[in-house]
Design an enzyme around this catalytic site. Structure first.
Site, PDB file in Angstrom:
ATOM      1  N   GLY A  46      23.052  19.401 129.909  1.00  0.00           N
ATOM      2  CA  GLY A  46      21.916  19.527 130.802  1.00  0.00           C
ATOM      3  C   GLY A  46      20.759  18.678 130.320  1.00  0.00           C
ATOM      4  O   GLY A  46      20.668  18.365 129.127  1.00  0.00           O
ATOM      5  N   GLN A  51      12.157  16.127 129.434  1.00  0.00           N
ATOM      6  CA  GLN A  51      12.720  15.523 128.216  1.00  0.00           C
ATOM      7  C   GLN A  51      12.730  14.002 128.255  1.00  0.00           C
ATOM      8  O   GLN A  51      12.875  13.357 127.226  1.00  0.00           O
ATOM      9  CB  GLN A  51      14.160  16.024 128.004  1.00  0.00           C
ATOM     10  CG  GLN A  51      14.237  17.507 127.687  1.00  0.00           C
ATOM     11  CD  GLN A  51      15.683  17.949 127.588  1.00  0.00           C
ATOM     12  OE1 GLN A  51      16.288  18.300 128.589  1.00  0.00           O
ATOM     13  NE2 GLN A  51      16.239  17.916 126.390  1.00  0.00           N
ATOM     14  N   CYS A  92      20.168  21.426 122.198  1.00  0.00           N
ATOM     15  CA  CYS A  92      19.276  20.710 123.106  1.00  0.00           C
ATOM     16  C   CYS A  92      19.239  19.242 122.698  1.00  0.00           C
ATOM     17  O   CYS A  92      19.161  18.948 121.505  1.00  0.00           O
ATOM     18  CB  CYS A  92      17.881  21.319 123.009  1.00  0.00           C
ATOM     19  SG  CYS A  92      16.669  20.518 124.068  1.00  0.00           S
ATOM     20  N   LEU A  93      19.297  18.349 123.674  1.00  0.00           N
ATOM     21  CA  LEU A  93      19.260  16.912 123.353  1.00  0.00           C
ATOM     22  C   LEU A  93      17.929  16.525 122.709  1.00  0.00           C
ATOM     23  O   LEU A  93      17.859  15.501 122.031  1.00  0.00           O
ATOM     24  CB  LEU A  93      19.510  16.073 124.618  1.00  0.00           C
ATOM     25  CG  LEU A  93      20.923  16.172 125.197  1.00  0.00           C
ATOM     26  CD1 LEU A  93      21.032  15.339 126.478  1.00  0.00           C
ATOM     27  CD2 LEU A  93      21.977  15.721 124.183  1.00  0.00           C
ATOM     28  N   HIS A 134      17.783  27.498 130.307  1.00  0.00           N
ATOM     29  CA  HIS A 134      17.305  26.593 129.247  1.00  0.00           C
ATOM     30  C   HIS A 134      16.540  25.409 129.858  1.00  0.00           C
ATOM     31  O   HIS A 134      15.439  25.074 129.414  1.00  0.00           O
ATOM     32  CB  HIS A 134      18.519  26.121 128.430  1.00  0.00           C
ATOM     33  CG  HIS A 134      18.232  25.099 127.387  1.00  0.00           C
ATOM     34  ND1 HIS A 134      18.439  25.317 126.041  1.00  0.00           N
ATOM     35  CD2 HIS A 134      17.770  23.824 127.480  1.00  0.00           C
ATOM     36  CE1 HIS A 134      18.100  24.223 125.363  1.00  0.00           C
ATOM     37  NE2 HIS A 134      17.696  23.301 126.221  1.00  0.00           N
ATOM     38  N   GLU A 135      17.136  24.809 130.894  1.00  0.00           N
ATOM     39  CA  GLU A 135      16.504  23.621 131.505  1.00  0.00           C
ATOM     40  C   GLU A 135      15.247  24.009 132.276  1.00  0.00           C
ATOM     41  O   GLU A 135      14.266  23.266 132.284  1.00  0.00           O
ATOM     42  CB  GLU A 135      17.484  22.891 132.427  1.00  0.00           C
ATOM     43  CG  GLU A 135      18.780  22.409 131.774  1.00  0.00           C
ATOM     44  CD  GLU A 135      18.578  21.608 130.499  1.00  0.00           C
ATOM     45  OE1 GLU A 135      17.524  20.960 130.344  1.00  0.00           O
ATOM     46  OE2 GLU A 135      19.474  21.643 129.636  1.00  0.00           O
ATOM     47  N   HIS A 138      12.357  24.084 130.028  1.00  0.00           N
ATOM     48  CA  HIS A 138      11.786  22.757 129.741  1.00  0.00           C
ATOM     49  C   HIS A 138      10.707  22.401 130.760  1.00  0.00           C
ATOM     50  O   HIS A 138       9.693  21.803 130.423  1.00  0.00           O
ATOM     51  CB  HIS A 138      12.882  21.680 129.798  1.00  0.00           C
ATOM     52  CG  HIS A 138      13.662  21.517 128.528  1.00  0.00           C
ATOM     53  ND1 HIS A 138      13.080  21.209 127.320  1.00  0.00           N
ATOM     54  CD2 HIS A 138      15.002  21.584 128.293  1.00  0.00           C
ATOM     55  CE1 HIS A 138      14.026  21.100 126.389  1.00  0.00           C
ATOM     56  NE2 HIS A 138      15.203  21.334 126.951  1.00  0.00           N
TER      57      HIS A 138
HETATM   58 NI    NI Z   1      17.096  21.305 126.113  1.00  0.00          NI
END
Ligand code: NI
Length: 170
Positions: A46, A51, A92-93, A134-135, A138
Site C-alpha cells: 500500500g 508518502q 511501511c515503505l 494504515h493508509e 497516512h
Molecule cells: Ni505506511
C-alpha cells in the site's frame, strides 16, 4: 509513468493532513499510476499520497499474492468498523525494515472513489482491512509507529536517522 520518491520517517512532511481530491481528472489518474508503479517497485502492499509528498486523499493498495489486483481509493471514508480487533505485524515503505504489531479493526466498510471517479463501497477484512486503516492514517499525518510506546518509537527514529546518514555518505 514515473517512480516517485517515498518520504522516510521521521520526515516531518509525513505528518501533513491531506486535502480531499476536488475532481478525479487526468492529473489525479497520473498520480495514481505513478503511485502504483512506485508501490510495486518498492514491493509494498500500500501507498498513500502523503508518502510521496502529495497532500491529497489518494491511496493505492494491492494485497494480492500475484500482485495483479490494484485497488485505488480516492477520498476514502470508513463507513463502519467491527468491534472485533486484530493484532498483526505492520510495516511501511516510509519506515523500511521495521515490523511491529498494531491493533486494528478486523473488518471495515469503506466508501471511496475509484480511478474512474466512480463511487464504490466495499468491505475489507484481513490484510486488506489492516492496509486500508494504515493508509488512511497516512492521510491524516499518522505513521504506524505512533501506536507504539515512546521508547520503541525513539529507537526506531534513531535507527532511521542513522540509516539516512549512512545513505547520504554512500
Ligand atoms: Ni505506511
Amino acid at each position: 509513468m514515473a517512480k516517485l520518491n517515498i518520504l522516510r520517517y521521521p520526515d516531518p512532511r509525513l505528518h501533513t493532513v491531506a486535502k480531499p481530491v476536488p475532481q478525479v481528472d487526468a492529473r489525479i489518474r497520473q498520480l495514481v499510476d505513478d503511485m502504483l508503479e512506485s508501490m510495486y517497485a518498492a514491493d509494498g502492499v500500500g501507498l498513500a499520497a502523503t508518502q510521496v509528498d502529495v497532500h491529497e486523499r489518494v491511496i493505492v493498495i494491492d494485497t494480492s499474492e500475484a500482485r495483479d489486483d490494484p485497488r485505488v481509493l480516492i477520498n476514502p471514508e470508513l463507513m463502519a468498523m467491527s468491534d472485533e480487533m486484530s493484532f498483526a505485524d505492520e510495516g511501511c515503505l516510509s519506515v523500511p525494515a521495521i515490523y511491529e504489531k498494531v491493533a486494528r479493526h478486523a473488518r471495515v466498510t469503506v466508501r471511496a472513489l475509484g480511478r474512474d471517479g466512480q463511487p464504490q463501497e466495499f468491505e475489507a477484512e484481513g490484510l486488506f482491512a489492516v492496509c486500508v486503516q494504515h493508509e488512511m492514517d497516512h492521510l491524516v499525518g499518522k505513521v504506524f509507529v505512533e501506536y507504539l510506546s515512546q521508547l520503541k518509537r525513539d529507537r526506531i527514529k534513531a535507527k532511521m536517522l542513522k540509516k539516512a546518514r549512512e545513505d547520504e555518505r554512500a
